[in-house]
Design a protein around this motif. Structure first.
Motif, mmCIF file in Angstrom:
data_model
loop_
_atom_site.group_PDB
_atom_site.id
_atom_site.type_symbol
_atom_site.label_atom_id
_atom_site.label_comp_id
_atom_site.label_asym_id
_atom_site.label_seq_id
_atom_site.Cartn_x
_atom_site.Cartn_y
_atom_site.Cartn_z
ATOM 1 N N UNK A 112 5.736 7.314 0.258
ATOM 2 C CA UNK A 112 5.219 7.430 -1.114
ATOM 3 C C UNK A 112 4.518 8.754 -1.358
ATOM 4 N N UNK A 113 4.168 9.446 -0.302
ATOM 5 C CA UNK A 113 3.505 10.737 -0.442
ATOM 6 C C UNK A 113 3.604 11.522 0.839
ATOM 7 N N UNK A 114 3.041 12.715 0.806
ATOM 8 C CA UNK A 114 3.055 13.592 1.969
ATOM 9 C C UNK A 114 1.650 14.149 2.197
ATOM 10 N N UNK A 115 1.352 14.426 3.473
ATOM 11 C CA UNK A 115 0.112 15.115 3.811
ATOM 12 C C UNK A 115 0.434 16.212 4.823
ATOM 13 N N UNK A 116 -0.216 17.356 4.652
ATOM 14 C CA UNK A 116 -0.145 18.423 5.627
ATOM 15 C C UNK A 116 -1.549 18.949 5.898
ATOM 16 N N UNK A 117 -1.672 19.665 7.001
ATOM 17 C CA UNK A 117 -2.943 20.261 7.395
ATOM 18 C C UNK A 117 -3.042 21.638 6.760
ATOM 19 N N UNK A 131 0.828 -1.203 0.000
ATOM 20 C CA UNK A 131 0.000 0.000 0.000
ATOM 21 C C UNK A 131 0.865 1.256 0.000
ATOM 22 N N UNK A 132 0.407 2.315 -0.645
ATOM 23 C CA UNK A 132 1.140 3.583 -0.606
ATOM 24 C C UNK A 132 1.172 4.155 0.807
ATOM 25 N N UNK A 133 2.308 4.696 1.192
ATOM 26 C CA UNK A 133 2.441 5.332 2.503
ATOM 27 C C UNK A 133 2.441 6.850 2.319
ATOM 28 N N UNK A 134 1.786 7.526 3.240
ATOM 29 C CA UNK A 134 1.675 8.978 3.217
ATOM 30 C C UNK A 134 2.230 9.506 4.530
ATOM 31 N N UNK A 135 3.273 10.294 4.465
ATOM 32 C CA UNK A 135 3.936 10.747 5.677
ATOM 33 C C UNK A 135 3.525 12.140 6.102
ATOM 34 N N UNK A 136 3.510 12.335 7.409
ATOM 35 C CA UNK A 136 3.420 13.674 7.990
ATOM 36 C C UNK A 136 4.392 13.697 9.166
#
Length: 272
Positions: free
Chosen positions: A202-207, A190-195
């Protein structure tokens, strides 16, 4: 094609996935127009928009309301909706809560922790799931980096592998060392999304409110692209000043009657 298939393909190709939170229609619309890959309607809405003290106060009704708003603003976007605190304590309640968010417009639901039974129940019900490991804001009162010891890192890796085998479609990794996030990313399909998890997910998330600089406090993992909070205060102060000084409304803000209609009105007024 299910909603998550595109992101598995992006992971395979090494294309980073850009995720941002949104809680309302105008923000979701702007993000979709900007090319955001995934919109996350997070329970971070509680502290950032609703004025709650913590994520624990966010209700399922709150999440339905904000998911629906984001969907109206971005009808074609992929939207993840957070399952709030105490709405997924077992398979049955988790399915009911997830269906509520799906009904409001979410494509994928997210929950915190490594509950494989809940994940399997949701997956068996045909619901796509994003999991969340590392710092779990709903349960961790201590908002610090997780997985710094070898033992804790190994546990996170094992949890991620178990969730991956159980069918998760995406994994948020929050506030863990970059090395740990990299190992997890390599170990799962599964793709991983880091914060706050470094550069090798695999990706980034921010608020979005952090990105826009709504509050005075900044975070190490965040990048403030604008200072919208300051701009809002300055704009409000300018408006108040103009109203108090009589500068608003000005001539360009007005609508006048035609002279003929004004004469008729004043004539009628004289007889009242």
């Amino acid at each position: 094609m299910n909603k998550s298939a595109r992101f598995f393909e992006m992971k395979r190709r090494g294309e980073p996935i850009a995720v941002l939170t949104a809680y309302d229609a105008p923000t979701a619309r702007a993000e979709a127009e900007a090319g955001v890959d995934v919109i996350l309607v997070g329970d971070s809405v509680g502290a950032n928009v609703l004025g709650y003290a913590s994520e624990r106060e966010v209700t399922l009704a709150d999440m339905r309301h904000h998911v629906a708003a984001a969907r109206r603003g971005a009808p074609d976007a992929v939207i993840i909706g957070d399952l709030p605190f105490e709405t997924y304590g077992g398979p049955e309640i988790a399915i009911a809560s997830a269906r509520a968010l799906i009904g409001a417009g979410a494509d994928i639901v997210k929950f915190e922790g490594a509950d494989v039974a809940v994940l399997k129940a949701l997956t068996d019900a045909g619901i796509e799931v994003c999991c969340h490991l590392g710092l779990e804001p709903q349960t961790h009162a201590d908002k610090r980096l997780k997985g710094r010891s070898a033992q804790d890192a190994a546990r996170l890796l094992a949890d991620a592998i178990r969730l991956d085998e159980a069918g998760m479609k995406m994994l948020v990794l929050e506030m863990i060392p970059e090395e740990v996030a990299a190992e997890i990313t390599r170990a799962v399909r599964a793709p991983t999304i880091g914060i706050g998890a470094g550069r090798r997910t695999d990706g980034q998330v921010l608020v979005i409110t952090d990105v826009l600089g709504f509050g005075a406090r900044n975070f190490r993992h965040n990048r403030r692209y604008q200072e919208v909070g300051r701009l809002m205060r300055e704009t409000a102060a300018a408006y108040v000043r103009d109203v108090h000084d009589g500068g608003f409304p000005a001539e360009e803000n007005l609508v006048h009657m035609t002279p003929e209609e004004l004469d008729l009105f004043m004539a009628a007024r004289a007889h009242v």
